[in-house]
Each structure stands twice: as C-alpha cells, then as structure tokens.
Scaffold this motif. Sequence first.
Motif, PDB file in Angstrom:
ATOM      1  N   ASP A  57      12.176  34.100   9.825  1.00  0.00           N
ATOM      2  CA  ASP A  57      11.502  33.270  10.819  1.00  0.00           C
ATOM      3  C   ASP A  57      11.286  33.999  12.142  1.00  0.00           C
ATOM      4  OD1 ASP A  57      11.480  31.165   9.055  1.00  0.00           O
ATOM      5  OD2 ASP A  57      13.210  30.145   9.937  1.00  0.00           O
ATOM      6  N   LEU A  58      10.117  33.770  12.732  1.00  0.00           N
ATOM      7  CA  LEU A  58       9.826  34.274  14.079  1.00  0.00           C
ATOM      8  C   LEU A  58       8.705  33.439  14.688  1.00  0.00           C
ATOM      9  CD1 LEU A  58       7.023  35.882  13.361  1.00  0.00           C
ATOM     10  CD2 LEU A  58       8.568  37.744  12.815  1.00  0.00           C
ATOM     11  N   ASP A  59       8.497  33.610  15.974  1.00  0.00           N
ATOM     12  CA  ASP A  59       7.432  32.919  16.687  1.00  0.00           C
ATOM     13  C   ASP A  59       6.087  33.487  16.229  1.00  0.00           C
ATOM     14  OD1 ASP A  59       5.549  32.013  18.535  1.00  0.00           O
ATOM     15  OD2 ASP A  59       6.869  32.288  20.255  1.00  0.00           O
ATOM     16  N   PRO A  60       5.163  32.645  15.736  1.00  0.00           N
ATOM     17  CA  PRO A  60       3.853  33.173  15.307  1.00  0.00           C
ATOM     18  C   PRO A  60       3.102  33.892  16.419  1.00  0.00           C
ATOM     19  CG  PRO A  60       4.169  30.926  14.521  1.00  0.00           C
ATOM     20  CD  PRO A  60       5.305  31.204  15.464  1.00  0.00           C
ATOM     21  N   GLY A  61       3.412  33.543  17.679  1.00  0.00           N
ATOM     22  CA  GLY A  61       2.763  34.222  18.792  1.00  0.00           C
ATOM     23  C   GLY A  61       3.160  35.679  18.915  1.00  0.00           C
ATOM     24  N   LEU A  62       4.229  36.061  18.213  1.00  0.00           N
ATOM     25  CA  LEU A  62       4.682  37.452  18.245  1.00  0.00           C
ATOM     26  C   LEU A  62       3.607  38.413  17.754  1.00  0.00           C
ATOM     27  CD1 LEU A  62       8.043  38.910  17.069  1.00  0.00           C
ATOM     28  CD2 LEU A  62       5.982  39.583  15.851  1.00  0.00           C
ATOM     29  N   HIS A  63       2.842  38.012  16.750  1.00  0.00           N
ATOM     30  CA  HIS A  63       1.852  38.905  16.157  1.00  0.00           C
ATOM     31  C   HIS A  63       0.855  39.402  17.212  1.00  0.00           C
ATOM     32  CE1 HIS A  63       3.432  36.456  12.866  1.00  0.00           C
ATOM     33  NE2 HIS A  63       3.092  37.421  12.042  1.00  0.00           N
ATOM     34  N   GLU A  64       0.294  38.457  17.969  1.00  0.00           N
ATOM     35  CA  GLU A  64      -0.682  38.832  18.982  1.00  0.00           C
ATOM     36  C   GLU A  64      -0.032  39.645  20.101  1.00  0.00           C
ATOM     37  OE1 GLU A  64      -4.177  36.727  21.695  1.00  0.00           O
ATOM     38  OE2 GLU A  64      -2.483  35.518  20.968  1.00  0.00           O
ATOM     39  N   TYR A  65       1.171  39.228  20.505  1.00  0.00           N
ATOM     40  CA  TYR A  65       1.853  39.918  21.594  1.00  0.00           C
ATOM     41  C   TYR A  65       2.157  41.371  21.222  1.00  0.00           C
ATOM     42  CZ  TYR A  65       5.454  41.251  24.937  1.00  0.00           C
ATOM     43  OH  TYR A  65       6.178  41.920  25.881  1.00  0.00           O
ATOM     44  N   VAL A  66       2.747  41.584  20.059  1.00  0.00           N
ATOM     45  CA  VAL A  66       3.115  42.937  19.643  1.00  0.00           C
ATOM     46  C   VAL A  66       1.866  43.800  19.452  1.00  0.00           C
ATOM     47  CG1 VAL A  66       4.149  44.301  17.782  1.00  0.00           C
ATOM     48  CG2 VAL A  66       5.327  42.276  18.638  1.00  0.00           C
ATOM     49  N   ALA A  67       0.822  43.207  18.879  1.00  0.00           N
ATOM     50  CA  ALA A  67      -0.421  43.966  18.697  1.00  0.00           C
ATOM     51  C   ALA A  67      -0.956  44.430  20.045  1.00  0.00           C
ATOM     52  CB  ALA A  67      -1.452  43.114  17.977  1.00  0.00           C
ATOM     53  N   GLY A  68      -0.913  43.544  21.044  1.00  0.00           N
ATOM     54  CA  GLY A  68      -1.415  43.911  22.357  1.00  0.00           C
ATOM     55  C   GLY A  68      -0.558  44.948  23.056  1.00  0.00           C
ATOM     56  N   GLN A  69       0.754  44.873  22.865  1.00  0.00           N
ATOM     57  CA  GLN A  69       1.670  45.789  23.532  1.00  0.00           C
ATOM     58  C   GLN A  69       1.714  47.164  22.885  1.00  0.00           C
ATOM     59  OE1 GLN A  69       3.563  45.129  26.454  1.00  0.00           O
ATOM     60  NE2 GLN A  69       2.134  43.405  26.503  1.00  0.00           N
ATOM     61  N   THR A  70       1.540  47.208  21.562  1.00  0.00           N
ATOM     62  CA  THR A  70       1.725  48.464  20.833  1.00  0.00           C
ATOM     63  C   THR A  70       0.425  49.103  20.375  1.00  0.00           C
ATOM     64  OG1 THR A  70       1.893  47.352  18.685  1.00  0.00           O
ATOM     65  CG2 THR A  70       3.938  47.627  19.964  1.00  0.00           C
ATOM     66  N   GLY A  71      -0.653  48.316  20.345  1.00  0.00           N
ATOM     67  CA  GLY A  71      -1.909  48.848  19.829  1.00  0.00           C
ATOM     68  C   GLY A  71      -2.020  48.763  18.327  1.00  0.00           C
ATOM     69  N   LEU A  72      -1.032  48.158  17.676  1.00  0.00           N
ATOM     70  CA  LEU A  72      -1.082  47.998  16.233  1.00  0.00           C
ATOM     71  C   LEU A  72      -2.113  46.946  15.843  1.00  0.00           C
ATOM     72  CD1 LEU A  72       2.716  47.936  15.243  1.00  0.00           C
ATOM     73  CD2 LEU A  72       1.057  49.699  14.615  1.00  0.00           C
ATOM     74  N   ALA A  73      -2.808  47.177  14.746  1.00  0.00           N
ATOM     75  CA  ALA A  73      -3.659  46.148  14.168  1.00  0.00           C
ATOM     76  C   ALA A  73      -2.776  45.129  13.460  1.00  0.00           C
ATOM     77  CB  ALA A  73      -4.651  46.777  13.196  1.00  0.00           C
ATOM     78  N   LEU A  74      -3.364  43.993  13.073  1.00  0.00           N
ATOM     79  CA  LEU A  74      -2.580  42.948  12.411  1.00  0.00           C
ATOM     80  C   LEU A  74      -1.889  43.485  11.169  1.00  0.00           C
ATOM     81  CD1 LEU A  74      -1.650  40.029  12.124  1.00  0.00           C
ATOM     82  CD2 LEU A  74      -3.817  39.532  10.939  1.00  0.00           C
ATOM     83  N   GLY A  75      -2.580  44.337  10.411  1.00  0.00           N
ATOM     84  CA  GLY A  75      -1.975  44.904   9.209  1.00  0.00           C
ATOM     85  C   GLY A  75      -0.737  45.721   9.530  1.00  0.00           C
ATOM     86  N   GLY A  76      -0.774  46.454  10.636  1.00  0.00           N
ATOM     87  CA  GLY A  76       0.382  47.242  11.036  1.00  0.00           C
ATOM     88  C   GLY A  76       1.551  46.377  11.443  1.00  0.00           C
TER      89      GLY A  76
END
Length: 397
Positions: free
Chosen positions: A238-257
């Motif tokens: 379990d995690l906050d679904p908002g994590l995906h967008e946040y981490v992508a923005g902070q790291t430059g990772l695409a959703l797949g990454g």
Amino acid sequence: MSILVLNSGSSSLKFALLDPESGEVGLSGLAERLGTPEAAVRLERGGERQTRTLAGGSYAEAFGVLLTELAAFGLRDAVSAVGHRIVHGGERFSAPVRLTPEVLDAVRACIPLAPLHNPANLAGVEAAQRAFPELPHVGVFDTAFHQTMPPVAYRYAVPEAWYREHGVRRYGFHGTSHAYVAERAAELLGRPLAELRLVTAHLGNGSSVCAVDGGKSVDSSMGLTPLEGLVMGTRSGDLDPGLHEYVAGQTGLALGGVMRALNKESGLLGLSGLTNDMRELEAAAEGGHAGARLALDVFVYRLARYVAAMGVALGRIDALVFTGGIGENSALVRSRTLERLGLLGFGVDEAANARTVRGEAGHISAQGRVPVLVVPTNEELMIARQTAQVVAEAGQE
C-alpha cells in the motif's frame, strides 16, 4: 490418475506429477533463471535430487527437460490431465475450467491486468497442449477463489465507468494457497470449514492476507494487481496513489520506471537497502543493521494491521493461519506479529513456535488464546485436485 501441474512464469517453470487423492509425487522440478546463462532445472524423484543445466536457457528447453525426464522414468503415459496455474482470470472465472480456445481468448483478454504473468501462463499452456494434444487441460486461476468477495470489499471508490468498462476493482491473488490452507486448518482444528472464520496469511516474496468465511474468500489484502497490500520482498504494498506523480516529477522517471521501482526495488529490499530475503534480514537485524531492522519492523506492523482489519470482514476470528516461505519458516515474524495482536486475543507459545519447522503443520498459540496454526501450503496438490474434479465432471456430462 496422475495430474501434471504446471506453473509457468516469465523466468521460471515449476512442475509436479502427482496423484490428486494421495498427494504422492512421481516427479517434481523447478527451472529457474530462464533467459540467462545461469538457467538450470532442479529435479526431484523419490527423494533423489538432480540438476540439469540449460545451454540456451529458454522456456522451450526447460519444458523439453520435463518431457525427457517423464519419458525416462516411464511416466509420460501416466499423465491423465494437465493442470495449469493461471494468475488472472478477471471477473470471468470463479472456478477452474477446461482450457478451450474460447477460454484461452478470455485469458488473453486479461493480459492488461497481469502483463507479466498471463503471457507466461499462456506460453506454458500452448507448450503443454502441443506435447499432450490428446489430454484435457484445465486452468486454475489465482483470482478465482476471491470472486466470492462482496462489492463492499472489491469495489474501489473511483468513477463507475472505470469498473464497468475497464474492470478496475480488487481481485485478490494467491487464491489456491489460501483455499488449501483453510481446508487444512479446519482439519487440524477438528471443525467443519463451513462454520469457521479464518484469517490466512500467505507470506513469501509475494504476500497476502485473506479473510475466509465458511471456506469462501470475503476480503483480501491484494487488489487490482499483486502490488497492493502487505510489504513484500520487492513490492511496496500500500502507498498513496499521489506518490506516482510526485516521484515522476522529482526524479524524471516515466510512469513505467516508477512502476518498475515499486515492483522490483521496493518492499523489504527497498527498506533495508540490503536484500529481499527474510532469512538474511533477520540475521542482519540481529547484527545491528538499521535498514534490516526497519524492514522487519514495517513488515510485521503492516501484517498485524491487515490481520486485524480482516476481523472487520469476518465479525470474529476463529483462527489465524501462517503459510508460505516466510510464514512457515520465520518464528520471529510469527512471534512479533502475534505480540502486536494481543488486543484481539492472540498469544504465542514460544516453545511451540520455535519447534515448528518447514513442511510440518502445528499449533503455536498460547493456551486459552485464539488458535494460531502454521500450515505448509501445497498449491500443486490443490491444482491437481481441482483439475481432477473438472475432468470427472466433464466425464459425467
């Protein structure tokens, strides 16, 4: 009757030829690291173990070793049906079924729900059907056992169209294991399964908890995919679904990454920075490794929290059942989890807990407390039994 059970993964092939009634195993094996130079098949028959290296490391080569060994021991003609583990059946399948072309099309339609698992499962079915075209082939779905969950347990609070048009809901997994250990727990308790409300905890590199009411799943910790729920070997849970967008923005990772990291680099591995192996983590934690201690603490906390939550689905908990590689082997995980569940009437008999070894079932609860059992899972036997039942019913028709 001898059933050949196949569990085809993206980089592995697990198989067993066994009698569905007695459970006697004629031949079993595991091909691992397929697609790599380290690929090999470990075989076992009559207590004797051998290893075959695979020059090419392909699935076809591993399957060829299985066929060669069956022929060498005079077992190929003994195979009367083939049972296949299939991870995702969506809402279509609530029970094992004969694998007809129509059924296989439905399994293919579920590939978006299990893109790593269903294609490998289908490849195994196709290989086996070529090798045994005259035999019945049966699909046993990880998700089928959980199709008895009520909407209050399986629906997400998302737009209705997502569910109606795209199947966005909670499905649950490890169904074959949860069903098997629930039946065995009832036998060990000496009570009818129909009257029991059990929490079953399948703990391994993949982990899930299930609420079983009268032999039927009414809730599960896993959801749309096997990523939801408990902390696992390399999966976040379990995690906050908002994590995906946040981490992508902070790291430059695409959703797949981001998704690859949540599936392959998280869980016990991510928390510890060391390993996803619970045995190594326990040793490292004892030696003072801070990351290992944290991973162990979070794993136990999340597990205890989910066991307690399953009480809401059941109304009461008649027994808790530990199974899977960690559930069967880690006395420490069991003990620490039960310590956190004292408010629900659980308590551990430390001596009994320490005596429990892999492959043996037993009670580990303190006297006068809610029963707690360790029950070795046997998914291969469950698949064999369900395959035999489908074949028998087809014969009667």
